[in-house]
Design an enzyme around this catalytic site. Structure first.
Site, mmCIF file in Angstrom:
data_model
loop_
_atom_site.group_PDB
_atom_site.id
_atom_site.type_symbol
_atom_site.label_atom_id
_atom_site.label_comp_id
_atom_site.label_asym_id
_atom_site.label_seq_id
_atom_site.Cartn_x
_atom_site.Cartn_y
_atom_site.Cartn_z
ATOM 1 N N CYS A 85 0.841 -1.209 0.000
ATOM 2 C CA CYS A 85 0.000 0.000 0.000
ATOM 3 C C CYS A 85 0.873 1.255 0.000
ATOM 4 C CB CYS A 85 -0.961 -0.039 1.178
ATOM 5 S SG CYS A 85 -2.341 1.086 0.994
ATOM 6 N N HIS A 201 -3.383 -5.733 1.241
ATOM 7 C CA HIS A 201 -2.782 -5.949 2.558
ATOM 8 C C HIS A 201 -2.914 -7.411 2.986
ATOM 9 C CE1 HIS A 201 -2.391 -1.681 3.883
ATOM 10 N NE2 HIS A 201 -3.379 -1.482 3.045
ATOM 11 N N GLU A 203 -1.414 -8.707 5.427
ATOM 12 C CA GLU A 203 -1.340 -8.755 6.894
ATOM 13 C C GLU A 203 -2.704 -8.549 7.555
ATOM 14 O OE1 GLU A 203 -0.540 -6.193 5.059
ATOM 15 O OE2 GLU A 203 -0.853 -4.303 6.117
#
Lengths: 227, 80
Positions: A85, A201, A203
């Site tokens: 990002c 993302h 994560e």
């Protein structure tokens, strides 16, 4: 396996990334942007967020910070550097991956789950995956990938497109493109394929009770590939 | 002396903000507008007093930070 996550002023996904890396076996260190030395690392991550408040252009200030000199050196010597990002925006501003990230086509901040399809499996990030399609989360205002025609030709000739936006079946039509990116590009590799920049993302997808587990698959595979 | 720099998007780069401004102008009754492109303007005061040297310095600044040459052009104007 040792990893380093760089925290810039305004980073806000750095701790999520720390949790994800530690969960799947990395020994992670948080590194402040003003540091000069990068500790010995098998992987360096530039996390998501709004470094320097997105002033001037997203990632432009962070790309000039002190630690980035070491990150650029590390990447140029073949070290693995992943930007997620805002981290992707920093990578393009630092010139580590080609192109730029423009404002989303419809001027909206997009925050939703999307599907992405792997475009290149011959790299440490995506090799050995049985799955081709992942559900990841995106949250960005400037994720509209753009590059010149010459750059696009080079990127395609070198097979540098890491992931494409698609639907759950892996179709990459324009309607599954959330932000206007050229060719539905969601993530891109450098020429040597040791640097990866991507808008989604992983994560945020490491816990079934919170979101999903495709991020878990990504990180488990990543550490196995690096070992 | 003061040097100004104008950063504009290259012609083939999509400028959604400019487009929205154009649409709004159209809605306000400004029917004669053909296109709007949004850019950035910087005023930079430098120690250098030699105009050509000062411009060169600002040009370097534009190339290295203020403009991303993949998508943007810069133009330097001497203001004082």
């Amino acid at each position: 396996m040792k990893s380093s996550v760089i925290t810039f002023p305004g980073s806000n996904c750095d701790r999520d990334m720390d949790v994800a890396l530690n969960k799947f076996g990395f020994k992670n260190k948080m590194i402040w942007h003003n540091d000069i030395e990068l500790p010995k690392s098998d992987l360096v991550v530039l996390p998501g967020g709004f470094s320097y408040g997105d002033y001037l252009r997203c990632g432009s200030m962070a790309s000039k910070s002190k630690i980035m000199q070491s990150v650029i050196k590390f990447a140029n010597s073949g070290g693995l550097v992943m930007g997620i990002c805002n981290g992707f925006q920093i990578l393009v501003e630092a010139g580590l991956v080609p192109g730029v990230l423009l404002r989303n086509k419809y001027l909206e901040f997009i925050c939703k789950n999307v599907f992405v399809k792997i475009g290149n499996k011959e790299n440490p990030y995506f090799k050995n995956h049985e799955k081709n399609i992942f559900e990841f989360h995106i949250a960005h205002n400037e994720g509209n990938y753009f590059c010149t025609n010459e750059q696009l030709k080079e990127i395609e000739d070198n097979n540098q497109i890491a992931i494409y936006y698609c639907n759950e079946k892996g179709q990459t039509e324009e309607q599954f493109n959330p932000n206007g990116s050229i060719k539905n590009i969601a993530g891109i590799l450098n020429k040597k394929r040791n640097v990866l920049g991507m808008m989604p993302h992983p994560e945020r997808m490491i816990d079934q009770s919170l979101s999903g587990t495709d991020g878990s698959i990504f990180f488990k595979n990543l550490i196995n590939n690096i070992k | 002396m003061k040097i100004s720099a104008i950063i504009t998007l290259k012609q083939d780069v999509l400028d959604p903000q400019g487009k929205v401004i154009h649409q709004t102008l159209d809605g306000m009754g400004f029917k004669d507008v053909k296109e709007v492109r949004q850019g950035k303007y910087f005023e930079i005061e430098v120690e250098e007093n030699d105009p050509s040297k000062a411009k060169k310095l600002v040009e370097d600044i534009c190339k290295k930070l203020l403009a991303n040459l993949v998508i943007e052009n810069y133009k330097i104007i001497e203001t004082q």
